[in-house]
Scaffold this motif. Structure first.
Motif, PDB file in Angstrom:
ATOM      1  N   ILE A   1      -5.211  11.753  -0.680  1.00  0.00           N
ATOM      2  CA  ILE A   1      -4.411  10.553  -0.929  1.00  0.00           C
ATOM      3  C   ILE A   1      -4.921   9.915  -2.210  1.00  0.00           C
ATOM      4  O   ILE A   1      -6.128   9.776  -2.398  1.00  0.00           O
ATOM      5  N   ALA A   2      -3.993   9.558  -3.093  1.00  0.00           N
ATOM      6  CA  ALA A   2      -4.385   8.840  -4.300  1.00  0.00           C
ATOM      7  C   ALA A   2      -3.618   7.533  -4.333  1.00  0.00           C
ATOM      8  O   ALA A   2      -2.400   7.535  -4.183  1.00  0.00           O
TER       9      ALA A   2
ATOM     10  N   PRO B   1       0.820  -1.210   0.000  1.00  0.00           N
ATOM     11  CA  PRO B   1       0.000   0.000   0.000  1.00  0.00           C
ATOM     12  C   PRO B   1       0.855   1.262   0.000  1.00  0.00           C
ATOM     13  O   PRO B   1       0.558   2.220  -0.700  1.00  0.00           O
ATOM     14  N   ALA B   2       1.936   1.233   0.763  1.00  0.00           N
ATOM     15  CA  ALA B   2       2.741   2.448   0.883  1.00  0.00           C
ATOM     16  C   ALA B   2       3.371   2.819  -0.460  1.00  0.00           C
ATOM     17  O   ALA B   2       3.503   3.991  -0.783  1.00  0.00           O
ATOM     18  N   SER B   3       3.726   1.803  -1.236  1.00  0.00           N
ATOM     19  CA  SER B   3       4.433   2.096  -2.481  1.00  0.00           C
ATOM     20  C   SER B   3       3.495   2.669  -3.541  1.00  0.00           C
ATOM     21  O   SER B   3       3.932   3.271  -4.496  1.00  0.00           O
ATOM     22  N   ARG B   4       2.196   2.443  -3.366  1.00  0.00           N
ATOM     23  CA  ARG B   4       1.256   2.937  -4.368  1.00  0.00           C
ATOM     24  C   ARG B   4       0.621   4.257  -3.973  1.00  0.00           C
ATOM     25  O   ARG B   4      -0.200   4.799  -4.691  1.00  0.00           O
ATOM     26  N   MET B   5       0.986   4.724  -2.784  1.00  0.00           N
ATOM     27  CA  MET B   5       0.256   5.864  -2.257  1.00  0.00           C
ATOM     28  C   MET B   5       0.912   7.190  -2.654  1.00  0.00           C
ATOM     29  O   MET B   5       2.056   7.450  -2.333  1.00  0.00           O
TER      30      MET B   5
ATOM     31  N   THR C   1       0.942  19.797  -5.444  1.00  0.00           N
ATOM     32  CA  THR C   1       2.205  19.083  -5.274  1.00  0.00           C
ATOM     33  C   THR C   1       1.884  17.603  -5.089  1.00  0.00           C
ATOM     34  O   THR C   1       1.046  17.257  -4.271  1.00  0.00           O
ATOM     35  N   ILE C   2       2.550  16.774  -5.854  1.00  0.00           N
ATOM     36  CA  ILE C   2       2.324  15.332  -5.749  1.00  0.00           C
ATOM     37  C   ILE C   2       3.616  14.703  -5.263  1.00  0.00           C
ATOM     38  O   ILE C   2       4.678  14.969  -5.815  1.00  0.00           O
ATOM     39  N   SER C   3       3.540  13.897  -4.226  1.00  0.00           N
ATOM     40  CA  SER C   3       4.753  13.189  -3.834  1.00  0.00           C
ATOM     41  C   SER C   3       4.415  11.762  -3.446  1.00  0.00           C
ATOM     42  O   SER C   3       3.263  11.430  -3.214  1.00  0.00           O
ATOM     43  N   GLY C   4       5.449  10.925  -3.402  1.00  0.00           N
ATOM     44  CA  GLY C   4       5.242   9.513  -3.122  1.00  0.00           C
ATOM     45  C   GLY C   4       6.162   8.705  -4.006  1.00  0.00           C
ATOM     46  O   GLY C   4       6.724   9.246  -4.966  1.00  0.00           O
ATOM     47  N   PRO C   5       6.326   7.409  -3.677  1.00  0.00           N
ATOM     48  CA  PRO C   5       7.279   6.587  -4.428  1.00  0.00           C
ATOM     49  C   PRO C   5       7.041   6.645  -5.934  1.00  0.00           C
ATOM     50  O   PRO C   5       7.990   6.736  -6.718  1.00  0.00           O
ATOM     51  N   GLY C   6       5.790   6.607  -6.339  1.00  0.00           N
ATOM     52  CA  GLY C   6       5.478   6.619  -7.763  1.00  0.00           C
ATOM     53  C   GLY C   6       5.955   7.885  -8.439  1.00  0.00           C
ATOM     54  O   GLY C   6       6.600   7.846  -9.487  1.00  0.00           O
ATOM     55  N   SER C   7       5.658   9.025  -7.810  1.00  0.00           N
ATOM     56  CA  SER C   7       6.049  10.280  -8.446  1.00  0.00           C
ATOM     57  C   SER C   7       7.567  10.421  -8.431  1.00  0.00           C
ATOM     58  O   SER C   7       8.159  10.972  -9.352  1.00  0.00           O
ATOM     59  N   PHE C   8       8.196   9.896  -7.371  1.00  0.00           N
ATOM     60  CA  PHE C   8       9.657   9.938  -7.334  1.00  0.00           C
ATOM     61  C   PHE C   8      10.256   9.094  -8.450  1.00  0.00           C
ATOM     62  O   PHE C   8      11.236   9.489  -9.074  1.00  0.00           O
ATOM     63  N   SER C   9       9.669   7.924  -8.670  1.00  0.00           N
ATOM     64  CA  SER C   9      10.277   7.052  -9.678  1.00  0.00           C
ATOM     65  C   SER C   9      10.139   7.689 -11.054  1.00  0.00           C
ATOM     66  O   SER C   9      11.045   7.585 -11.880  1.00  0.00           O
TER      67      SER C   9
END
Lengths: 242, 774
Positions: free
Chosen positions: B194-195, B60-64, B230-238
């Motif tokens: 949260i998306a 869940p954390a990686s998709r958030m 502002t969007i942040s999270g593992p997905g946006s970082f990758s």
């Protein structure tokens, strides 16, 4: 079942019963008062015909109250679910364009704070509840109308409602019909009755039997009939008060 | 040195180019580039590591993604937040976009009837006259409150408001700040949402699509352009990192290509040499890709990046031929002379890389496959195809006066015998004595994401009370029901911990879905129609409600009495099931249930809770698991390297036969590796996987330099040609990697710095150590 859970129930029942007996004892008085009012109202209307019809802009400008302002109220809620209307009384506090407080003191204590788009309700002994004003268009329309009138802003009123004003300064009536089609399905009309610069009644009329009618200011001194009906309240709104 | 213009040569050239073109067409069509980082981690050996890998990939954390809106007053932000969530609802790229608002409309009709089985009311109360009476009086008050307009339509079917209780129970325990009923930061300046994407974090393509959808929805809403999203999270970082890496690689690559062109023109003075030297390199890259795509399902993006770095060695092969070619000798003769040395270099490097095939890390095996195929292709094309394209004649670098003088000067440099051992002692002393960790174990330090972005992300997550990224409680069970039962058992203890402040909140699947047993128990407490009707009639007596309005309630209770308990699968299919789906996953025969924690303060208490549960639960420390995984990966890599070193020595010994020669060839490369490790450690840089890869490349280059220098006969012309070749090779490599060292991305910089130092050290040492003192 523990006694702890029973206690509040008994209190509530007691309050309701008290109210009922109080109400029944004044039925006789009220019945006479009603008869008198029914006869007198048209007579009086004939006796002192409206000097001149009121002008909407002047009337509404005159209603302006600078915040903060408080006013006593009695509110009756009519619903198709109910065999008799629900009555509460307390004070309304107007703190600004989107800030309104509603403090119920009788028959129980409850505080509602409307700030911006959010409504928070706190009733004694219960956790706070909150919801977005957007989810209750009826309430929102009422609030719009109410605060626009308190600001004396006809343009703001006209933006959301088709406005008609009737009567004279001694007994005027403002009728608001929602312009928004979706809202119009739920709120058929908001009606405000008053005299001079004092609004006395604020009624939100919904479909069918549902309605919320609020008597403002001195009206709290009234004795209410049993059973209380919308008709009685409407008459009360248009009849001259002490 | 120019291209040969004979019919056969041109036909051969055309054929070669055609083969390369058809390979690249095939690869273009069929090559699948993977981005799952897990390919580069070793196969997990412990349960914790397995969970870590699942978490990294699918958790869940990686998709958030965490969204924050700012730039206007709170009311406007709240409206935009609501509109944004509304606009993205039902978008197939997202599982869920929420701003925290509870909406009664969110519950689909098919779940509505389950409210009596999902709500905890019947655990401690029953629908008798007294309870219903209390509830009806409360509803009367609700009705005359401002909430009345909202609740009124619900009351006939739900006078006890079970639906609201269910929705409330599903809310997070640690609630973020709310303004206008949507999530805000504590300062009230930013609206938070949260998306959850459908795609895992390491799928940059689908993550990018999701981010674009978000931005587009936002721009449609914010026509004024005043607001900021502002969007942040593992997905946006990758996605961000992929873009940055790509951009930098492109800039640096272009600069390197231009530099190479200039260098080739200066060194060989013909355009033909550029074409000739690029053909073996192109063949190498394509052969490598082809091999990997045939042996593996997908080529990992990292394999490609590292692979193309490592085959930089292959660039050197044609350069040696071009430098050694001279008039009066056919190119084929020249290559035959070179071949023993070249082959030793190619073979030993290939054999060394082949050990990675058995490292147990899929990504490294791919890398090995890629590099071995590439180097073999480059070596073989240089040997068998390239000479047939080179025209006879041209320049002889053996005639160069300048190179001759240079060689003389180098040959007369002092080579004190004590210098070597002294260097070894100094390096070992630095390695042993310098403070600081030798290895980088913390995965989070390996991330190329800029620190301030990470800090901001963390800050918003804390505001939102999203689950702790480090600790997780894990409950295993053979099936869904048992998993839910075990979670239900844990719940009271978790409540205690929340009460005592060890954690600020938790979440697990049983909060959304009670076990079948509990649902059935509640169901059995629902009264039969006659009893309920009587109880309701009694309860109604002194209330303001009309007697007949609650018929829908009677009907719904009767329906609920005959429902089959709500199953996980039914819940999963509903829009509300997204949360549950990620907290409880099935892997074959086993169900893994996660308890996510918020605000972890007392880890010991959590350990205790996990140990005392029956059967034991696991408190997963993702940081510890990732560190052990990185350590394990390194151990495997180092083992592979040791075996590679042994094999390398074996191959060189076989080829050169004499101990003296073997020592001369191997010592520059060994010394360089030692120096590099000492320099990195002395500079306080903990080594990572990327440094190791770079060390291997540097060693490969060093081996080649030493082999060629050692091979150069005593003929001064041949010495000059060798010097020319190795100089061109070293300068070209130096240029490419010095450019990489300028990169702002840690991975590229690590490789760049290490290889640059390695090339210099290898070149100098090879010159000094492979020749006898005069």
């Amino acid at each position: 079942m523990t006694s702890g859970i029973h206690k509040p129930t008994r209190q509530v029942t007691a309050t309701v019963t008290d109210m009922r007996t109080a109400a029944t004892t004044i039925v006789a008085v009220l019945a006479i008062a009603m008869l008198w009012a029914m006869l007198w109202a048209p007579l009086r209307a004939n006796a002192t015909p409206a000097a001149e019809p009121v002008d909407a802009a002047t009337l509404i400008r005159g209603l302006a109250k600078p915040p903060p302002a408080t006013i006593d109220f009695i509110e009756a809620r009519f619903s198709s679910l109910l065999k008799q209307p629900l009555l509460v009384s307390g004070t309304l506090g107007y703190e600004g364009a989107t800030a309104l407080d509603r403090n119920v003191t009788q028959p129980y204590r409850e505080t509602t704070r409307i700030r911006g788009g959010s409504v928070r309700i706190q009733r004694e002994g219960e956790p706070e509840r909150s919801f977005a004003l957007k989810r209750a268009p009826e309430l929102q329309s009422l609030l719009h109308a109410f605060t626009a009138l308190l600001a004396g802003d006809l343009a703001a009123v006209e933006r959301d409602f088709q406005t008609t004003v009737s009567g004279n300064l001694d007994a005027w009536q403002i009728s608001l019909q929602p312009r928004d089609a979706r809202l119009a399905k739920r709120v058929s009309r908001i009606r405000i009755d008053g005299r001079n610069d004092q609004p006395r009644c604020f009624a939100v009329l919904e479909d069918g039997k549902a309605a919320t009618i609020m008597l403002l200011g001195l009206v709290t001194q009234f004795e209410l009939p049993q059973p209380l009906t919308q008709e009685w309240l409407q008459r009360k709104c248009v009849s001259p008060w002490p | 040195m120019a291209l040969k213009r004979t019919r056969t040569a041109l036909l051969l050239l055309a054929g070669w180019v055609a083969v390369l073109a058809s390979f690249s067409w095939y690869l273009q069509k069929d090559l699948v580039v993977g981005t799952d980082l897990r390919l580069f981690l070793p196969n997990p050996t412990t349960a914790e590591q397995r969970l870590l890998l699942d978490e990294i990939g699918e958790g869940p954390a990686s998709r958030m993604l965490v969204l924050s809106l700012e730039g206007a007053d709170a009311a406007t932000l709240a409206d935009t937040s609501r509109a944004l969530a509304g606009a993205l609802a039902g978008n197939p790229l997202f599982r869920l976009v929420t701003n925290g608002e509870i909406s009664l409309d969110a519950v689909p009709d098919e779940l509505l009837v389950y409210r009596y089985l999902l709500s905890p009311t019947l655990d401690h109360d029953s629908f008798d006259a007294a309870y219903l009476h209390r509830q009806l009086l409360a509803r009367a008050r609700d009705l005359s409150s401002p909430a009345g307009v909202i609740l009124e339509p619900l009351l006939p079917s739900d006078p006890t408001l079970e639906l609201l209780k269910v929705l409330q129970a599903w809310q997070p325990l640690q609630e973020p700040n709310r303004l206008y009923d949507v999530w805000f930061d504590t300062a009230g300046k930013r609206a938070l949402l949260i998306a959850e994407t459908v795609a895992p974090a390491f799928d940059p393509d689908r993550q990018r699509a999701a981010l674009e959808a978000l931005q587009q929805a936002f721009h449609t809403l914010d026509s004024s352009g005043r607001l900021r999203l502002t969007i942040s999270g593992p997905g946006s970082f990758s996605v961000l990192m992929e873009q940055r890496t790509r951009a930098q690689a492109q800039t640096l690559g272009t600069a390197a290509t231009l530099g190479m062109l200039v260098l080739m023109l200066v060194a060989y003075r013909t355009l033909g040499s550029i074409i000739l030297s690029s053909l073996p390199l192109a063949s190498a890259g394509l052969a490598g890709l082809l091999a990997v795509s045939l042996l593996f399902d997908a080529v990992h993006g990292i394999t490609l990046a590292f692979g193309f770095t490592l085959i930089g060695v292959a660039q050197d092969y044609p350069l040696h031929l071009l430098s050694h070619h001279r008039p009066g000798q056919s190119p084929l003769q020249a290559v035959r002379q070179l071949w023993p040395t070249l082959m030793t270099g190619v073979a030993s490097t290939c054999i060394a890389y082949a050990t990675f095939l058995f490292s147990g890390v899929t990504g490294l095996a791919q890398l090995a496959c890629f590099t071995v195929a590439s180097l073999a292709a480059a070596g073989l094309t240089t040997r068998f195809l390239l000479p047939r394209l080179i025209s006879d004649g041209g320049r002889d670098f053996g005639d160069s006066e300048f190179l001759g003088k240079l060689w003389q000067r180098i040959a007369t440099l002092p080579r004190p015998r004590w210098a070597g051992p002294a260097l070894v002692v100094v390096c070992l002393a630095v390695i042993v004595l310098a403070p600081g960790p030798m290895w980088e174990n913390d995965l989070s330090n390996l991330t190329p994401v800029p620190r301030d972005l990470l800090m901001r992300d963390q800050e918003v997550r804390t505001q939102l009370g999203t689950p702790d990224l480090r600790y997780l409680l894990v409950v295993k069970a053979p099936d869904d029901e048992t998993a839910l039962a075990r979670l239900q058992q844990l719940d009271p203890r978790l409540q205690e911990l929340t009460g005592s402040g060890a954690i600020t909140g938790y979440n697990h699947a049983a909060r959304y879905l009670p076990t079948r047993d509990r649902q059935t128990a509640r169901q059995q407490k629902l009264p039969d129609p006659a009893t309920l009707r009587n109880a309701l009639a009694q309860a109604l007596v002194d209330t303001p409600f009309r007697a007949d309005v609650f018929d829908p309630f009677l009907r719904d209770v009767e329906r609920a009495r005959h429902l089959a308990p709500l199953s996980l699968d039914t819940l999963r299919k509903s829009p509300l099931g997204a949360g549950v789906d990620m907290l409880l996953t099935r892997h074959g025969q086993e169900v893994t249930a996660l308890v996510t924690l918020t605000g972890v303060d007392n880890v010991a208490a959590l350990h205790q809770l996990a140990d005392q549960a029956t059967p034991k639960a696991v408190l997963l420390d993702l940081k510890a698991a990732s560190e052990s995984l990185v350590a394990e990966q390194r151990t495997r890599l180092l083992w592979s390297l040791s075996i590679a070193a042994v094999l390398l020595i074996g191959v060189i010994t076989l080829a050169l036969r004499r101990r003296q020669r073997v020592l001369r060839v191997l010592s520059p490369m060994a010394l360089t590796t030692l120096i590099l490790v000492a320099v990195l450690h002395g500079a306080g840089i903990p080594m990572t996987l990327f440094h190791l890869i770079a060390l291997i490349l540097a060693a490969g280059l060093g081996l080649d330099y030493a082999l060629f220098f050692e091979h150069a006969a005593d003929d001064p012309h041949d010495q000059r040609r060798t010097l020319h070749a190795v100089l061109v090779c070293a300068i070209s490599t130096l240029m490419v990697f010095a450019l990489l060292a300028l990169s702002s991305l840690p991975v590229l910089r690590a490789i760049g710095v290490t290889v640059t130092l390695g090339v210099i050290s290898n070149f100098v040492l090879a010159l000094l150590l492979t020749r006898d003192t005069p």
